[in-house]
Design a protein around this motif. Sequence first.
Motif, PDB file in Angstrom:
ATOM      1  N   GLU A 197     -45.762  49.267  37.385  1.00 13.34           N
ATOM      2  CA  GLU A 197     -46.512  49.200  38.633  1.00 13.34           C
ATOM      3  C   GLU A 197     -46.276  50.458  39.469  1.00 13.34           C
ATOM      4  O   GLU A 197     -45.136  50.869  39.684  1.00 13.34           O
ATOM      5  CB  GLU A 197     -46.117  47.966  39.445  1.00 13.34           C
ATOM      6  CG  GLU A 197     -46.532  46.648  38.823  1.00 13.34           C
ATOM      7  CD  GLU A 197     -45.611  46.195  37.722  1.00 13.34           C
ATOM      8  OE1 GLU A 197     -44.571  46.862  37.532  1.00 13.34           O
ATOM      9  OE2 GLU A 197     -45.915  45.195  37.048  1.00 13.34           O
ATOM     10  N   ASN A 198     -47.368  51.074  39.943  1.00 14.69           N
ATOM     11  CA  ASN A 198     -47.217  52.275  40.755  1.00 14.69           C
ATOM     12  C   ASN A 198     -48.500  52.553  41.524  1.00 14.69           C
ATOM     13  O   ASN A 198     -49.605  52.391  41.007  1.00 14.69           O
ATOM     14  CB  ASN A 198     -46.882  53.486  39.873  1.00 14.69           C
ATOM     15  CG  ASN A 198     -46.551  54.704  40.700  1.00 14.69           C
ATOM     16  OD1 ASN A 198     -45.869  54.608  41.719  1.00 14.69           O
ATOM     17  ND2 ASN A 198     -47.049  55.853  40.290  1.00 14.69           N
ATOM     18  N   LEU A 199     -48.344  52.968  42.767  1.00 11.13           N
ATOM     19  CA  LEU A 199     -49.440  53.412  43.625  1.00 11.13           C
ATOM     20  C   LEU A 199     -49.219  54.887  43.940  1.00 11.13           C
ATOM     21  O   LEU A 199     -48.080  55.330  44.082  1.00 11.13           O
ATOM     22  CB  LEU A 199     -49.482  52.600  44.921  1.00 11.13           C
ATOM     23  CG  LEU A 199     -49.586  51.076  44.766  1.00 11.13           C
ATOM     24  CD1 LEU A 199     -49.335  50.399  46.118  1.00 11.13           C
ATOM     25  CD2 LEU A 199     -50.942  50.689  44.216  1.00 11.13           C
ATOM     26  N   LEU A 200     -50.310  55.639  44.066  1.00 11.11           N
ATOM     27  CA  LEU A 200     -50.135  57.075  44.311  1.00 11.11           C
ATOM     28  C   LEU A 200     -51.343  57.654  45.010  1.00 11.11           C
ATOM     29  O   LEU A 200     -52.451  57.103  44.964  1.00 11.11           O
ATOM     30  CB  LEU A 200     -49.901  57.820  42.995  1.00 11.11           C
ATOM     31  CG  LEU A 200     -51.098  57.966  42.050  1.00 11.11           C
ATOM     32  CD1 LEU A 200     -51.002  59.271  41.283  1.00 11.11           C
ATOM     33  CD2 LEU A 200     -51.156  56.792  41.081  1.00 11.11           C
ATOM     34  N   VAL A 201     -51.105  58.812  45.661  1.00 11.28           N
ATOM     35  CA  VAL A 201     -52.190  59.649  46.183  1.00 11.28           C
ATOM     36  C   VAL A 201     -52.528  60.647  45.088  1.00 11.28           C
ATOM     37  O   VAL A 201     -51.738  61.529  44.766  1.00 11.28           O
ATOM     38  CB  VAL A 201     -51.771  60.378  47.471  1.00 11.28           C
ATOM     39  CG1 VAL A 201     -52.920  61.223  47.997  1.00 11.28           C
ATOM     40  CG2 VAL A 201     -51.321  59.388  48.528  1.00 11.28           C
ATOM     41  N   GLU A 302     -41.883  56.271  44.435  1.00 15.23           N
ATOM     42  CA  GLU A 302     -42.231  56.642  45.804  1.00 15.23           C
ATOM     43  C   GLU A 302     -42.622  58.114  45.929  1.00 15.23           C
ATOM     44  O   GLU A 302     -43.328  58.490  46.861  1.00 15.23           O
ATOM     45  CB  GLU A 302     -41.050  56.360  46.737  1.00 15.23           C
ATOM     46  CG  GLU A 302     -40.680  54.890  46.850  1.00 15.23           C
ATOM     47  CD  GLU A 302     -39.535  54.664  47.808  1.00 15.23           C
ATOM     48  OE1 GLU A 302     -39.058  55.662  48.395  1.00 15.23           O
ATOM     49  OE2 GLU A 302     -39.112  53.508  47.972  1.00 15.23           O
ATOM     50  N   ALA A 303     -42.164  58.956  45.013  1.00 14.50           N
ATOM     51  CA  ALA A 303     -42.351  60.400  45.157  1.00 14.50           C
ATOM     52  C   ALA A 303     -43.810  60.814  45.155  1.00 14.50           C
ATOM     53  O   ALA A 303     -44.173  61.826  45.760  1.00 14.50           O
ATOM     54  CB  ALA A 303     -41.601  61.138  44.041  1.00 14.50           C
ATOM     55  N   ASP A 304     -44.693  60.050  44.473  1.00 17.32           N
ATOM     56  CA  ASP A 304     -46.105  60.436  44.432  1.00 17.32           C
ATOM     57  C   ASP A 304     -46.936  59.741  45.501  1.00 17.32           C
ATOM     58  O   ASP A 304     -48.167  59.756  45.447  1.00 17.32           O
ATOM     59  CB  ASP A 304     -46.701  60.156  43.049  1.00 17.32           C
ATOM     60  CG  ASP A 304     -46.562  58.698  42.622  1.00 17.32           C
ATOM     61  OD1 ASP A 304     -46.094  57.886  43.446  1.00 17.32           O
ATOM     62  OD2 ASP A 304     -46.911  58.383  41.471  1.00 17.32           O
ATOM     63  N   ASN A 305     -46.271  59.146  46.502  1.00 18.08           N
ATOM     64  CA  ASN A 305     -46.986  58.545  47.628  1.00 18.08           C
ATOM     65  C   ASN A 305     -47.352  59.568  48.694  1.00 18.08           C
ATOM     66  O   ASN A 305     -48.060  59.243  49.643  1.00 18.08           O
ATOM     67  CB  ASN A 305     -46.140  57.445  48.282  1.00 18.08           C
ATOM     68  CG  ASN A 305     -46.001  56.232  47.389  1.00 18.08           C
ATOM     69  OD1 ASN A 305     -46.619  56.159  46.328  1.00 18.08           O
ATOM     70  ND2 ASN A 305     -45.174  55.284  47.790  1.00 18.08           N
ATOM     71  N   THR A 306     -46.873  60.799  48.540  1.00 14.99           N
ATOM     72  CA  THR A 306     -47.156  61.863  49.501  1.00 14.99           C
ATOM     73  C   THR A 306     -47.811  63.026  48.772  1.00 14.99           C
ATOM     74  O   THR A 306     -47.373  63.407  47.686  1.00 14.99           O
ATOM     75  CB  THR A 306     -45.872  62.344  50.191  1.00 14.99           C
ATOM     76  OG1 THR A 306     -45.240  61.241  50.841  1.00 14.99           O
ATOM     77  CG2 THR A 306     -46.178  63.424  51.220  1.00 14.99           C
ATOM     78  N   ARG A 307     -48.845  63.574  49.385  1.00 17.12           N
ATOM     79  CA  ARG A 307     -49.518  64.741  48.820  1.00 17.12           C
ATOM     80  C   ARG A 307     -49.752  65.763  49.932  1.00 17.12           C
ATOM     81  O   ARG A 307     -49.991  65.404  51.090  1.00 17.12           O
ATOM     82  CB  ARG A 307     -50.838  64.352  48.152  1.00 17.12           C
ATOM     83  CG  ARG A 307     -51.353  65.423  47.192  1.00 17.12           C
ATOM     84  CD  ARG A 307     -52.380  64.849  46.234  1.00 17.12           C
ATOM     85  NE  ARG A 307     -52.777  65.840  45.230  1.00 17.12           N
ATOM     86  CZ  ARG A 307     -52.154  66.005  44.073  1.00 17.12           C
ATOM     87  NH1 ARG A 307     -51.119  65.243  43.774  1.00 17.12           N
ATOM     88  NH2 ARG A 307     -52.558  66.917  43.215  1.00 17.12           N
ATOM     89  N   TYR A 308     -49.686  67.035  49.553  1.00 14.69           N
ATOM     90  CA  TYR A 308     -49.755  68.130  50.520  1.00 14.69           C
ATOM     91  C   TYR A 308     -51.026  68.948  50.295  1.00 14.69           C
ATOM     92  O   TYR A 308     -51.546  69.040  49.175  1.00 14.69           O
ATOM     93  CB  TYR A 308     -48.529  69.032  50.398  1.00 14.69           C
ATOM     94  CG  TYR A 308     -47.218  68.284  50.455  1.00 14.69           C
ATOM     95  CD1 TYR A 308     -46.633  67.959  51.672  1.00 14.69           C
ATOM     96  CD2 TYR A 308     -46.572  67.880  49.283  1.00 14.69           C
ATOM     97  CE1 TYR A 308     -45.428  67.267  51.728  1.00 14.69           C
ATOM     98  CE2 TYR A 308     -45.375  67.187  49.329  1.00 14.69           C
ATOM     99  CZ  TYR A 308     -44.810  66.879  50.549  1.00 14.69           C
ATOM    100  OH  TYR A 308     -43.623  66.187  50.596  1.00 14.69           O
ATOM    101  N   PHE A 309     -51.499  69.550  51.381  1.00 13.11           N
ATOM    102  CA  PHE A 309     -52.682  70.406  51.295  1.00 13.11           C
ATOM    103  C   PHE A 309     -52.512  71.570  52.263  1.00 13.11           C
ATOM    104  O   PHE A 309     -52.197  71.369  53.441  1.00 13.11           O
ATOM    105  CB  PHE A 309     -53.948  69.616  51.637  1.00 13.11           C
ATOM    106  CG  PHE A 309     -55.221  70.374  51.408  1.00 13.11           C
ATOM    107  CD1 PHE A 309     -55.850  70.341  50.174  1.00 13.11           C
ATOM    108  CD2 PHE A 309     -55.791  71.136  52.411  1.00 13.11           C
ATOM    109  CE1 PHE A 309     -57.028  71.040  49.952  1.00 13.11           C
ATOM    110  CE2 PHE A 309     -56.958  71.841  52.205  1.00 13.11           C
ATOM    111  CZ  PHE A 309     -57.585  71.789  50.966  1.00 13.11           C
ATOM    112  N   ALA A 310     -52.695  72.790  51.754  1.00 19.55           N
ATOM    113  CA  ALA A 310     -52.580  74.000  52.575  1.00 19.55           C
ATOM    114  C   ALA A 310     -53.962  74.357  53.108  1.00 19.55           C
ATOM    115  O   ALA A 310     -54.792  74.914  52.384  1.00 19.55           O
ATOM    116  CB  ALA A 310     -51.997  75.142  51.755  1.00 19.55           C
ATOM    117  N   ALA A 311     -54.221  74.015  54.348  1.00 20.91           N
ATOM    118  CA  ALA A 311     -55.526  74.284  54.955  1.00 20.91           C
ATOM    119  C   ALA A 311     -55.533  75.705  55.511  1.00 20.91           C
ATOM    120  O   ALA A 311     -54.769  76.036  56.422  1.00 20.91           O
ATOM    121  CB  ALA A 311     -55.805  73.274  56.065  1.00 20.91           C
TER     122      ALA A 311
END
Length: 702
Positions: A197-201, A302-311
């Motif tokens: 089981e896993n949830l991710l952005v 939990e590590a893939d629950n956050t995603r970064y974007f360089a605007a």
Amino acid sequence: MENLLLLLLRCLAVLLIALLVARPFIPTGLAGSLLSAARFERIIVLDDSLSMQARGGNQSAMETSKEVLTRFVRQLAANNTDDTLTIILASDPSNRVLNSARVDNETEAELLDAVEGISGGDGTARLAAAFQEVENAIAGQPADVNRVVYVLSDLRRRDWLTAAAGAEAADVIAAIRKLSEQTAGCFLIDTGDERAENLLVAEIRPQEKTLVAGVSSRFDVVVKNNGEQPVSDLEVRFTAGQSLPLSTIVPRLNAGEEAIAPFTFVFAGQQEQGELSADERQTVKLQVELIPPEREGQDRLEADNTRYFAARVAPGVPVLLVDGDPQAAQVRSESFFLKRALEPPGDVRSGIAPTVITGTELDVTRLDDYQVSVLCNLYRISQERLNDLERWTRAGGGLVLMLGDQVDEQFFAQQFVREGEGLSPIALTGLRGDETERTFVKFRVLDDNHPMMRVFAGQNNPFLERANVFRWWGAEVNEKAQAEGRVSLIASFTDAEESPAVVQQRFGEGRVLAVTIPADADWTSWPAEPSFVIAMQEVVRFMAPVEAAAGELRVGQPLRDTLDLSQFQLGVSVQGPEGPRQSLQASPPPGGDATVRNTDWRVEYPRTNRRGFYDLELTRTDGATQHRLFAVNCDPAEGDLTRVQAGELQQALAGANIVLGSPDDDLDVSGARREVWQYLLLGLVAVLFLEQSLGWLFGTRR
């Protein structure tokens, strides 16, 4: 009897020579006390990919693997042998944690500290490369050492068996089977958990090609449920810089499905339009967080629950308008209507920043500062500038040719057509139309989906009746390029010849759009119509290269950028999410690349092994600093925790000398072997000495 004795000794010598050449091994158990002191080199291949951080119960697969390693080191140290230990991380096989380190009571503490210092990585497992590194380490080393390989992994299907990994999966199986043949033993230890089981952005998708200050920018955030049960009330949180976070709820996400959470954000403008060049952008750190519902067992990683974007936010899409017929009265200039269409007066911003120059100023203008260039009725350009224009377009720029009465047909053929090899998708065949402007033609839309012609789509569209064209250039489309799909006819005129009106061509990574009428009102009434404003703005957005996600990388991908030495100093520095700022030096561009100028040097930083933001600091020739932001994210495929099914791995490894085990199993090896060529050589020398001595003795007595 003497002759028979000598014959037996000589036969024994030949046998020993044959065995010496064969270099046989003898199992430790059969060799008895003679080989009881055989040396071992223990080689650990540790899967440190992001999936190893998935928690099963109270600890993760990585924590379990470290416990196994700690216990193993202590056991080896207690035996106080002459064994050595090598640890290779699957995410970065070339950099070993330990390299043939001696294991005994004196080194135990140091080795345990090295194991404790291993942390879970954010990248993917390069198992095939890791096994190749083991093979390279074995090659050329003394053969009298028994080498045993231990692989600690969570045995994800994607890493070992799945077809999605393609040849990589086949290479993994083939490589570990080969290792099992070259070593005294091979253990595959399963430190993972059966639950997946896993949830991710999974992704942040900007919907605009260029992020512009003061204009609404939409981002689609893709979230995924890799579990086997549906999830309800999933919160997605969007944060841009120091602004207050935006939040939305995904009401239901079924097992194995994706959902899109849309966010709209307006970046504040800190600079006026036209003040910044293409590589000078306001940088904003975007971060998307997934807040799972507080139900145990629905999200193991939990590590893939956050995603970064360089605007990288620009004051506007930089557009260069080259006026081929400037006039004292601005309304008569070629670029007047086009500039007002791209940047209309008023409080509502278009998001486009046009800059107008003359044809003579083009020779000293830096094309790389612009995403789109429009040549408005330009007579001719120098060969050097034409070469720069081709290089710029081939690298991804958008070039628009708007042709009027200043264009010389002969020079256009020499400079822009070049028998179908130049920038223009059309060859001119003379002027058409009515100079008295008593008769006119209309546009005939051939591609309703093209951005320039969307306003003309549909039956009885009033825009079709209001745009009158009195004169135009006759043209022939490059039929060969059209057949190859490189050139497409977007619109024609309603004259008897159905003359091309708008033609598009792919040119390297960029596009060229040829329009057979000018941008002013000399030949057409179109610039006075509202549809002209919409069409020209859509053309610019379509022709501009995709730059909104230019700073996005995945863990392990090298950070690369281009440094123009005419504007920047050679030295740069980079600051990652961990550790101090590091200095870098730019290097010359590779030869033979037609899209790169000699002054464009390359900057590369390979150590993007942690997810987060990386800040590249450049120093301009005037001493001012400039920053370029990059966002490094984990591979969304790491969020698929599906494991190898029972029996699949055994079938794939059938017949190989590989032991499949668990963390609680004994990791020692039996059946070790040792070469005995040293003893064979000593025996050969003894036999030859005895044969010679007896031969001399028997001969003297006779």
